[in-house]
Design an enzyme around this catalytic site. Sequence first.
Site, PDB file in Angstrom:
ATOM      1  N   ASP A   1      39.706  60.201  37.160  1.00 18.33           N
ATOM      2  CA  ASP A   1      41.050  59.622  37.252  1.00 18.33           C
ATOM      3  C   ASP A   1      41.460  59.400  38.707  1.00 18.33           C
ATOM      4  OD1 ASP A   1      41.574  59.452  34.517  1.00 18.33           O
ATOM      5  OD2 ASP A   1      41.962  61.603  34.411  1.00 18.33           O
TER       6      ASP A   1
ATOM      7  N   LYS B   1      47.544  53.197  26.197  1.00 20.59           N
ATOM      8  CA  LYS B   1      46.540  52.326  26.815  1.00 20.59           C
ATOM      9  C   LYS B   1      46.382  51.007  26.060  1.00 20.59           C
ATOM     10  CE  LYS B   1      44.013  56.053  29.020  1.00 20.59           C
ATOM     11  NZ  LYS B   1      42.935  56.251  29.973  1.00 20.59           N
TER      12      LYS B   1
ATOM     13  N   LYS C   1      29.655  63.573  57.708  1.00 17.05           N
ATOM     14  CA  LYS C   1      29.853  64.779  56.909  1.00 17.05           C
ATOM     15  C   LYS C   1      31.014  65.596  57.481  1.00 17.05           C
ATOM     16  CE  LYS C   1      27.468  68.860  55.339  1.00 17.05           C
ATOM     17  NZ  LYS C   1      26.358  69.765  55.569  1.00 17.05           N
TER      18      LYS C   1
ATOM     19  N   LYS D   1      47.598  58.556  23.671  1.00 20.97           N
ATOM     20  CA  LYS D   1      46.743  57.816  24.612  1.00 20.97           C
ATOM     21  C   LYS D   1      46.426  56.427  24.070  1.00 20.97           C
ATOM     22  CE  LYS D   1      44.231  60.501  26.974  1.00 20.97           C
ATOM     23  NZ  LYS D   1      43.256  61.540  27.251  1.00 20.97           N
TER      24      LYS D   1
ATOM     25  N   PHE E   1      37.867  56.619  24.173  1.00 18.75           N
ATOM     26  CA  PHE E   1      37.546  57.999  23.822  1.00 18.75           C
ATOM     27  C   PHE E   1      38.612  58.900  24.422  1.00 18.75           C
ATOM     28  CE2 PHE E   1      33.366  58.790  21.845  1.00 18.75           C
ATOM     29  CZ  PHE E   1      33.030  57.470  21.591  1.00 18.75           C
TER      30      PHE E   1
ATOM     31  N   ASP F   1      42.226  52.149  35.707  1.00 15.71           N
ATOM     32  CA  ASP F   1      41.911  52.577  34.341  1.00 15.71           C
ATOM     33  C   ASP F   1      41.279  51.395  33.605  1.00 15.71           C
ATOM     34  OD1 ASP F   1      42.084  53.166  31.528  1.00 15.71           O
ATOM     35  OD2 ASP F   1      43.403  54.831  32.059  1.00 15.71           O
ATOM     36  N   ILE F   2      39.995  51.502  33.324  1.00  7.43           N
ATOM     37  CA  ILE F   2      39.235  50.384  32.751  1.00  7.43           C
ATOM     38  C   ILE F   2      39.679  50.096  31.312  1.00  7.43           C
ATOM     39  CG2 ILE F   2      36.893  49.569  32.211  1.00  7.43           C
ATOM     40  CD1 ILE F   2      36.125  51.832  34.435  1.00  7.43           C
TER      41      ILE F   2
ATOM     42  N   ASN G   1      32.270  64.969  37.123  1.00 10.01           N
ATOM     43  CA  ASN G   1      32.601  65.790  35.953  1.00 10.01           C
ATOM     44  C   ASN G   1      31.331  66.055  35.151  1.00 10.01           C
ATOM     45  OD1 ASN G   1      32.256  63.584  33.964  1.00 10.01           O
ATOM     46  ND2 ASN G   1      33.948  62.692  35.124  1.00 10.01           N
TER      47      ASN G   1
HETATM   48  O1  C5P Z   1      43.193  59.104  30.304  1.00  8.25           O
HETATM   49  P1  C5P Z   1      41.861  59.583  29.886  1.00  8.25           P
HETATM   50  O2  C5P Z   1      40.876  59.690  31.016  1.00  8.25           O
HETATM   51  O3  C5P Z   1      41.847  60.839  29.068  1.00  8.25           O
HETATM   52  O4  C5P Z   1      41.337  58.436  28.889  1.00  8.25           O
HETATM   53  C1  C5P Z   1      40.097  58.452  28.297  1.00  8.25           C
HETATM   54  C2  C5P Z   1      39.694  57.064  27.906  1.00  8.25           C
HETATM   55  O5  C5P Z   1      40.017  56.127  28.920  1.00  8.25           O
HETATM   56  C3  C5P Z   1      38.198  56.936  27.765  1.00  8.25           C
HETATM   57  O6  C5P Z   1      37.927  55.925  26.828  1.00  8.25           O
HETATM   58  C4  C5P Z   1      37.756  56.509  29.155  1.00  8.25           C
HETATM   59  O7  C5P Z   1      36.507  55.831  29.141  1.00  8.25           O
HETATM   60  C5  C5P Z   1      38.886  55.602  29.555  1.00  8.25           C
HETATM   61  N1  C5P Z   1      39.178  55.584  30.999  1.00  8.25           N
HETATM   62  C6  C5P Z   1      38.885  54.452  31.730  1.00  8.25           C
HETATM   63  N2  C5P Z   1      39.187  54.416  33.066  1.00  8.25           N
HETATM   64  C7  C5P Z   1      39.779  55.458  33.673  1.00  8.25           C
HETATM   65  C8  C5P Z   1      40.070  56.615  32.938  1.00  8.25           C
HETATM   66  C9  C5P Z   1      39.746  56.648  31.605  1.00  8.25           C
HETATM   67  O8  C5P Z   1      38.338  53.493  31.170  1.00  8.25           O
HETATM   68  N3  C5P Z   1      40.056  55.395  34.965  1.00  8.25           N
END
Ligand code: C5P
Length: 403
Positions: free
Chosen positions: A278, A343, A288, A339, A325, A306-307, A210
């Site tokens: 994601d 989370k 390749k 969110k 964020f 998701d961290i 991204n």
């Molecule tokens: O769900 P979304 O990607 O919009 O969430 C954004 C927040 O979640 C950010 O703080 C991002 O660093 C964290 N995040 C994460 N691991 C993921 C996806 C998002 O820590 N796989």
Amino acid sequence: MTTKSVLLIIGGGIAAYKSLELIRDLSKRGIRSKAILTSAGAEFITPLSVGSLTGAKCYTALFNLTDEAEMGHIELSRSADLLVVAPATADLLAKPALGVANDLASTALLATDKPVLYAPAMNVRMWQHPAVQRNVATLKDDGALFVGPGEGDMACGEFGFGRMAEPSDIADAVEAHFAGRSDGRLNGRHIVVTAGPTHEPIDPVRYLANRSSGKQGYAIAASLARMGAQVTLISGPTELPSPAGVATVRIQTAREMMDATMKALPADAAVCCAAVADYRPEIETEHKIKKERGGLSSIALEENPDILNALSKLDVGRPKLVVGFAAETDDILCNANAKRKRKGCDWIVANDVSTGTGTMGGDNNTVTILSEAGEESWENMPKTQVAGRLASYIADELNKRSC
Ligand code: C5P
């Protein structure tokens, strides 16, 4: 404010010419410099050009009667507020790490009682060599500060990490160091920051990514470190040098970011600024994928861990403050608040990344901080300023929670 001064040690690398620019940049910021030029450094630039720019004598030799009479090497090593080694060659990193002092530069590095900021510069393979990495780790353990190296084209024709940080970045690090000395509100705190994008491999040459530049996360890490925190920055691939005084762990994928983040715990706070992908391709092929065989017409994806979610919901060892964020393009506050609740983080920093805002990759940001207590919108400002204000809020919150 009293004028700050640095003792610049210029090593023998092609990046030595950039140190001349560094002297000028520091001087524009009102920071005086004196310099030591190693004999290898003198193969690239001359004492005359260094002395002309610093407006002071350029020191070169340890065993020089006149220099010792005018200013002994011990006094020289302590005459400045900060020592800056740029370029810091493998040799200049090895000597202080091993306690070797056999020329003026290495003697000054051991004799000083002042902090030292290293700006490494060397070939990518040299930088990656375990011996160099061992020395860097030793110096960090001894309290040394680092800026860079960055990734990019090298004078030797190779590409990778080892490029010296740009003079303006080194000057930023010096200025930041001086600015932060007076603020120890985060002394003794460990804070983990995630930043940048992740790269999710499709095959050996392609990946999903991204537009995240990492600028906001790096600025936050730098601000927290300036306030005295011990900062671990877990960074996806970016062009940015490691901020001064920050331990940077570089990773590629979301799963690596998750592992590195969990390994960095325990922490008092976590700031998840990374734009983590994601999804990742379900299969990473070893070879390749050939377009002729139609192999890329669709890519099956699976969800990444998701961290932020995992950190916020840790039963044991949850950081006291978890900040996420939310980069949104529409219904920003509503989506961001949902969110935060989903989370389980304490605060969420919402920002508008729709086309035309210039936020993604740009230098400015307009954010709203959402918490259980309500929301607070900040005016548009440089990402460095957002970082400073957020770091200050984090310091207040942690200090409040520990009373
Ligand atoms: O769900 P979304 O990607 O919009 O969430 C954004 C927040 O979640 C950010 O703080 C991002 O660093 C964290 N995040 C994460 N691991 C993921 C996806 C998002 O820590 N796989």
